[in-house]
Enzyme design. Structure first.
Site, PDB file in Angstrom:
ATOM      1  N   SER A   7     -19.492   1.782  -6.086  1.00  0.00           N
ATOM      2  CA  SER A   7     -19.172   1.677  -4.663  1.00  0.00           C
ATOM      3  C   SER A   7     -19.612   0.318  -4.140  1.00  0.00           C
ATOM      4  O   SER A   7     -20.730  -0.125  -4.410  1.00  0.00           O
ATOM      5  CB  SER A   7     -19.875   2.778  -3.869  1.00  0.00           C
ATOM      6  OG  SER A   7     -19.740   2.561  -2.479  1.00  0.00           O
ATOM      7  N   VAL A  37     -25.583  12.382  -7.875  1.00  0.00           N
ATOM      8  CA  VAL A  37     -25.434  12.767  -9.282  1.00  0.00           C
ATOM      9  C   VAL A  37     -26.126  11.712 -10.134  1.00  0.00           C
ATOM     10  O   VAL A  37     -25.852  10.513 -10.017  1.00  0.00           O
ATOM     11  CB  VAL A  37     -23.957  12.919  -9.658  1.00  0.00           C
ATOM     12  CG1 VAL A  37     -23.810  13.256 -11.140  1.00  0.00           C
ATOM     13  CG2 VAL A  37     -23.309  14.013  -8.805  1.00  0.00           C
ATOM     14  N   TYR A  87       0.838  -1.203   0.000  1.00  0.00           N
ATOM     15  CA  TYR A  87       0.000   0.000   0.000  1.00  0.00           C
ATOM     16  C   TYR A  87       0.877   1.259   0.000  1.00  0.00           C
ATOM     17  O   TYR A  87       0.740   2.146   0.838  1.00  0.00           O
ATOM     18  CB  TYR A  87      -0.913   0.002   1.222  1.00  0.00           C
ATOM     19  CG  TYR A  87      -2.021  -1.032   1.203  1.00  0.00           C
ATOM     20  CD1 TYR A  87      -1.917  -2.208   0.468  1.00  0.00           C
ATOM     21  CD2 TYR A  87      -3.183  -0.835   1.936  1.00  0.00           C
ATOM     22  CE1 TYR A  87      -2.932  -3.153   0.471  1.00  0.00           C
ATOM     23  CE2 TYR A  87      -4.211  -1.775   1.940  1.00  0.00           C
ATOM     24  CZ  TYR A  87      -4.062  -2.934   1.208  1.00  0.00           C
ATOM     25  OH  TYR A  87      -5.070  -3.879   1.215  1.00  0.00           O
ATOM     26  N   TYR A  99      -3.613 -10.756  -7.173  1.00  0.00           N
ATOM     27  CA  TYR A  99      -3.339 -10.882  -5.743  1.00  0.00           C
ATOM     28  C   TYR A  99      -2.135 -11.785  -5.501  1.00  0.00           C
ATOM     29  O   TYR A  99      -1.293 -11.506  -4.634  1.00  0.00           O
ATOM     30  CB  TYR A  99      -4.568 -11.413  -5.015  1.00  0.00           C
ATOM     31  CG  TYR A  99      -5.402 -10.330  -4.382  1.00  0.00           C
ATOM     32  CD1 TYR A  99      -5.408 -10.127  -3.002  1.00  0.00           C
ATOM     33  CD2 TYR A  99      -6.191  -9.485  -5.157  1.00  0.00           C
ATOM     34  CE1 TYR A  99      -6.165  -9.128  -2.422  1.00  0.00           C
ATOM     35  CE2 TYR A  99      -6.949  -8.485  -4.594  1.00  0.00           C
ATOM     36  CZ  TYR A  99      -6.936  -8.306  -3.222  1.00  0.00           C
ATOM     37  OH  TYR A  99      -7.682  -7.302  -2.646  1.00  0.00           O
ATOM     38  N   THR A 159      -8.559  -2.675  -2.223  1.00  0.00           N
ATOM     39  CA  THR A 159      -7.485  -2.175  -1.375  1.00  0.00           C
ATOM     40  C   THR A 159      -7.508  -0.653  -1.377  1.00  0.00           C
ATOM     41  O   THR A 159      -7.871  -0.020  -2.364  1.00  0.00           O
ATOM     42  CB  THR A 159      -6.100  -2.625  -1.876  1.00  0.00           C
ATOM     43  OG1 THR A 159      -5.856  -2.049  -3.166  1.00  0.00           O
ATOM     44  CG2 THR A 159      -6.005  -4.134  -1.964  1.00  0.00           C
TER      45      THR A 159
END
Length: 565
Positions: free
Chosen positions: A296, A250, A83, A201, A520
């Site tokens: 999302s 939106v 990360y 991954y 992630t």
């Protein structure tokens, strides 16, 4: 493409907030030139009191009476080694809880004092703690995993529309190994998930082979992801003069008509004020970029309480619905149906349990032989529950270091858990997990703990006392929680900057990025960084360097050795 001087952010999640930070610090924009339109100020990185969450948009039409306690729809495990963009971002903003530290220094300080070492990664009835260090792979498993790891990037498209089940079609044994149980529940893969994502991954997290049973590669924030990651970003951007306009959904874009019908130029934005119901319109001038988080994993979320199941919201999803409209007009912006039209492949049900004393926490510590903080315990079924008549994981819990919220009282405990397959029936409550109340989920958890702790004086004897200690247990159903892993082709996600786009970027984890693994914080931040650099005219060579552990020979050798344990 002319450089832009202003930006409109559709969505105020991690990706767009990251983009704003890079525009301010690297492109030297004034924050006053950046405006967010969003339903909330956290995206999928939430965490708050239950009262606050019940006021959020997904439950406005179904208010709950029992809104005590805390709730986080999910939890974030970090990893410093991969990360790198996230840690770069957090080093640019101050912590809101630790004076004199950046948000990254805050996280590193906490993590150094509370290192993860999970001694009870897998638990099974009648057996107790399973030795996860024994991965249980046979030669066929090893051969197929090695083939996946060694596949060059240039051949990745061979895995277009290939599921993990397809890839291991001749090797059902793989799905009965300790390796699979741990991988499945650490990262939330399913057998119907994308083999392409599994490959990524394996490339980015290959070093986890040697330590997955203890999760020693996992790093944690001091508090929940909202207070330790999102709130520092919100405070920083507000201090810089950014405009964060909330309660806005939106619903559509206006596009410029051009002789080249594949040119993408946004000229206007349509939105609904979810508080008043008013329709609003914003013009997009030539000097303005539009950064759109096009999906999302927590869209269409529903929330229950101790006495109420979460229920189900059949909405396609706020962000995904807008993406679908764009995809109907332009050919090269992906296919949202691959991610949002198959809930069976993506749904979870989670719960956040708050108690007024530490009895349950103490019992879990006794059963798992470890102190609370950063463990992920998964309960294996002792009876066949899959379509193939195999055992699998029933539920998983995370016992955070306490307190997990800044307003949590010293006597309170907060525990988070989830059901990766919410349509399966409980072993102790005879109904699907998705239909359980918070109380019933707590009873299921106690039953699972008792199953691995047989004998007199076990946790089952304290069930009434534990239930009486619960302030609340809040179920949350997320129909798209694992949508990022849905089986797909490479072209089903849009590039961050699609071909022929003059001012529209796609951000978040449903934007395609070379080599990045989704689900992630790293992938989200990276997409925002790419979009910011593009519209500011900053060379992509300035992006944070992404490590490639699949190219590191010592790491590969250690992983190969681990496969035989």
């Amino acid at each position: 493409m002319a450089r832009k001087q202003k930006a409109i952010m559709i969505g105020a999640g991690l990706a767009n907030m990251a983009a704003a930070v890079y525009l301010i610090q690297e492109a030297h924009w004034s924050g006053n030139n950046i405006t967010f339109y969003s339903l909330d100020d956290h995206g999928s990185n939430d965490g708050s009191s239950a009262t606050t969450q019940a006021d959020e948009y997904w439950n406005k039409n179904h208010p709950l009476e029992n809104t005590k306690g805390y709730v986080a729809r999910g939890g974030r495990m970090l990893n410093y080694r991969t990360y790198v963009d996230l840690m770069d971002l957090l080093d640019r903003i101050p912590s809101v809880t630790e004076e004199g530290m950046t948000a990254a220094e805050d996280t590193r300080d906490f993590d150094a004092k509370h290192r993860t070492f999970d001694k009870a990664r897998l638990l099974e009835g009648g057996k107790g703690i399973i030795n996860g260090g024994h991965l249980g792979l046979d030669n066929k498993d090893r051969m197929l995993l090695t083939k996946l790891v060694m596949m060059p990037d240039s051949e990745e498209e061979k895995l277009d529309n290939v599921s993990i089940a397809d890839y291991f079609a001749d090797d059902p044994h793989m799905f009965q190994t300790n390796f699979w149980y741990m991988w499945e529940t650490t990262f939330a893969f399913r057998v119907q998930s994308s083999a392409q994502e599994l490959r990524r991954y394996m490339h980015m997290m290959i070093y986890e082979f040697t330590q997955i049973e203890h999760l020693v590669g996992v790093n944690r924030t001091r508090y929940n992801q909202y207070e330790s990651i999102m709130l520092p970003l919100v405070k920083y951007l507000q201090d810089q003069g950014c405009h964060i306009v909330l309660n806005r959904r939106v619903t559509d874009f206006d596009f410029q008509d051009t002789p080249m019908q594949d040119e993408i130029t946004v000229t206007g934005i349509h939105m609904t004020n979810t508080e008043t119901g008013d329709e609003e319109h914003v013009d997009v001038p030539d000097d303005t970029a539009v950064l759109f988080t096009n999906g999302s994993i927590t869209d269409s979320t529903t929330m229950g309480d101790y006495d109420t199941p979460a229920g189900e919201n059949m909405d396609y999803g706020a962000a995904a619905s807008l993406w679908k409209k764009v995809a109907e007009r332009f050919y090269n912006v992906g296919n949202p149906d691959k991610f949002f039209a198959d809930r069976n492949a993506s749904e979870w049900t989670s719960f956040t349990l708050t108690t007024k004393n530490h009895l349950l926490l103490e019992e879990i510590a006794r059963i798992t032989t470890q102190q609370p903080g950063n463990a992920l315990n998964s309960f294996l079924s002792t009876t066949p529950i899959t379509n193939l008549g195999q055992k699998d994981v029933n539920m998983s819990i995370v016992v955070h270091h306490q307190p997990h919220f800044t307003t949590q009282k010293p006597n309170e405990t907060v525990i988070w858990g989830y059901f990766l397959y919410p349509r399966r029936h409980g072993e102790f409550i005879d109904k699907p997990y998705i239909e359980m109340t918070g109380k019933e989920m707590a009873q299921e958890l106690i039953g699972q703990l008792a199953k691995v702790d047989p004998g007199p004086g076990n946790i089952k004897d304290k069930e009434d006392e534990i239930l009486a200690s619960i302030i609340n247990n809040i179920p949350v159903h997320m129909p798209y929680a694992s949508a990022l892993f849905n089986n797909r082709a490479k072209s089903d996600r849009p590039l961050v900057i699609p071909a022929h786009s003059t001012n529209l970027a796609f951000t978040g984890e449903l934007a395609e990025q070379p080599f990045q693994m989704v689900f992630t914080e790293q992938s989200a931040v990276r997409s925002g960084e790419i979009a910011a650099y593009h519209f500011a005219g900053i060379p992509m060579s300035h992006l944070v360097k992404t490590p490639r552990y699949d190219k590191d020979i010592p790491t590969l050798l250690r992983a190969s050795k681990k496969m035989f344990e």
